[in-house]
Write an enzyme that holds these catalytic residues in place. Structure first.
Site, short mmCIF file in Angstrom:
data_model
loop_
_atom_site.label_atom_id
_atom_site.label_comp_id
_atom_site.label_asym_id
_atom_site.label_seq_id
_atom_site.Cartn_x
_atom_site.Cartn_y
_atom_site.Cartn_z
N GLU A 109 0.85 -1.33 -0.06
CA GLU A 109 -0.02 0.05 0.00
C GLU A 109 1.13 1.23 -0.11
OE1 GLU A 109 -2.94 -0.29 -0.95
OE2 GLU A 109 -3.74 -2.05 0.10
N HIS A 132 -2.82 1.57 8.83
CA HIS A 132 -3.86 0.80 8.16
C HIS A 132 -3.85 -0.49 8.93
CE1 HIS A 132 -6.16 -1.12 5.23
NE2 HIS A 132 -5.20 -2.11 5.07
N HIS A 134 -7.29 -3.94 9.74
CA HIS A 134 -8.60 -4.47 9.30
C HIS A 134 -9.54 -4.53 10.50
CE1 HIS A 134 -6.37 -6.59 5.44
NE2 HIS A 134 -6.43 -5.17 5.82
N GLU A 162 -18.22 10.46 22.75
CA GLU A 162 -16.91 10.97 22.24
C GLU A 162 -16.39 10.88 20.85
OE1 GLU A 162 -13.82 11.50 24.56
OE2 GLU A 162 -15.31 12.12 25.98
N HIS A 203 -12.99 -3.98 3.76
CA HIS A 203 -11.32 -4.10 3.83
C HIS A 203 -10.90 -3.46 5.10
CE1 HIS A 203 -7.33 -4.15 1.87
NE2 HIS A 203 -7.23 -3.70 3.03
O1 2HA Z 1 -0.52 -5.32 3.46
O2 2HA Z 1 -3.61 -4.93 4.44
O3 2HA Z 1 -4.43 -3.70 2.38
C1 2HA Z 1 -1.69 -6.03 3.47
C2 2HA Z 1 -3.08 -5.03 3.35
C3 2HA Z 1 -3.32 -4.71 2.40
ZN ZN Z 2 -5.20 -3.93 4.14
#
Ligand code: 2HA
Ligand code: ZN
Length: 261
Positions: A109, A132, A134, A162, A203
């Site tokens: 990413e 980032h 999930h 909040e 995602h």
């Molecule tokens: O690297 O989360 O979006 C793995 C991920 C891709």
């Molecule tokens: Zn991801």
């Protein structure tokens, strides 16, 4: 503790939350000149092509996680699964200048990270980190809730007091797109001009902030609200009303995103 060790710590904590299965997630951190000095920077001649580099990223050093890295074990393999890249002065590339041993490379990413840093630097001089993962309940909420950015934000705000205080600008909500390419990076970077939190439906989530705790906290806050949404099965009988939200806005002197309440 140096920045890579801090990345090792926070990635492990994210894995413990259940947000980073297998190779999920990536983090990058804009190094200050002093922080760069802590590393033995090398010219590795390991380049990654990157066209149309934004000018405000030229010559920046960025600590970042490796493509395919497992957040569960990054802390035990820092020299393989993290490293530092330098954005070229004039060429269309970045160079690995520390770490990424054993043929590792920066995250898939990379586009969203680099273009995201560029966006945030334009609006926040204290900006440092793109994170980032999930986060489970956030992903689940994108499956259950209508994918309208304003309505999604209003629901999050109305679930716990909040949320509007920490995210008065609301969340950015992308359409579903294939991940790991320049297009999703460019679209996400546009959202990051106005938001510190951007959700990728089906995602995960990106946050931008000034410290690891800041980024982690933003994700925790949105995930908490999403969890409450799921626990209550979306039966929103006693949520905060528009009047309640306006009271919070007034009391906390918030500049909130227009068009939501
Ligand atoms: O690297 O989360 O979006 C793995 C991920 C891709
Ligand atoms: Zn991801």
């Amino acid at each position: 503790m140096n920045i890579l060790e801090e990345i090792g710590n926070i990635t492990f904590q994210m894995w413990q939350k259940g947000w980073d299965e297998y190779n999920a997630g990536n983090i990058s951190y804009l190094l200050s000149d002093d922080e760069v000095d802590e590393f033995e920077i090398i010219e590795s001649n390991r380049f990654i092509n990157f066209e149309n580099i934004p000018n405000n990223l030229r010559n920046k050093y960025i600590a970042i996680t490796a493509s395919g890295s497992h957040f569960r074990v990054i802390k035990d393999h820092l020299d393989d699964l993290t490293g530092v890249i330098k954005v070229a002065d004039t060429l269309d590339c970045v160079e690995i200048v520390y770490g990424f041993n054993n043929s590792n490379y920066p995250t898939s990413e990379l586009y969203t990270h680099l273009l995201g840093h560029s966006s945030r630097l334009k609006v926040d001089p204290n900006h440092k980190i793109i994170m980032h993962n999930h986060a489970t309940e956030i992903v689940a909420m994108t499956i259950k809730h209508e994918l309208d950015e304003l309505k999604f934000t209003k629901t999050l705000w109305s679930l716990c007091t909040e949320c509007i205080i920490l995210l008065p600008e609301g969340i950015g909500l992308m359409p579903w797109m294939v991940c790991g390419n320049r297009k999703i990076g460019e679209e996400s970077a546009l959202k990051l001009l106005e938001h510190r939190v951007v959700i990728w439906p089906q995602h995960g989530i990106f946050s931008a902030g000034t410290s690891f705790s800041d980024c982690f906290g933003l994700i925790e806050t949105v995930n908490k609200a999403a969890k409450i949404y799921l626990i209550t099965n979306g039966e929103l009988n006693n949520v905060l009303s528009s009047e309640n939200l306006m009271e919070i806005k007034k009391d906390f002197n918030l500049t909130i995103r227009e068009g939501i309440i």
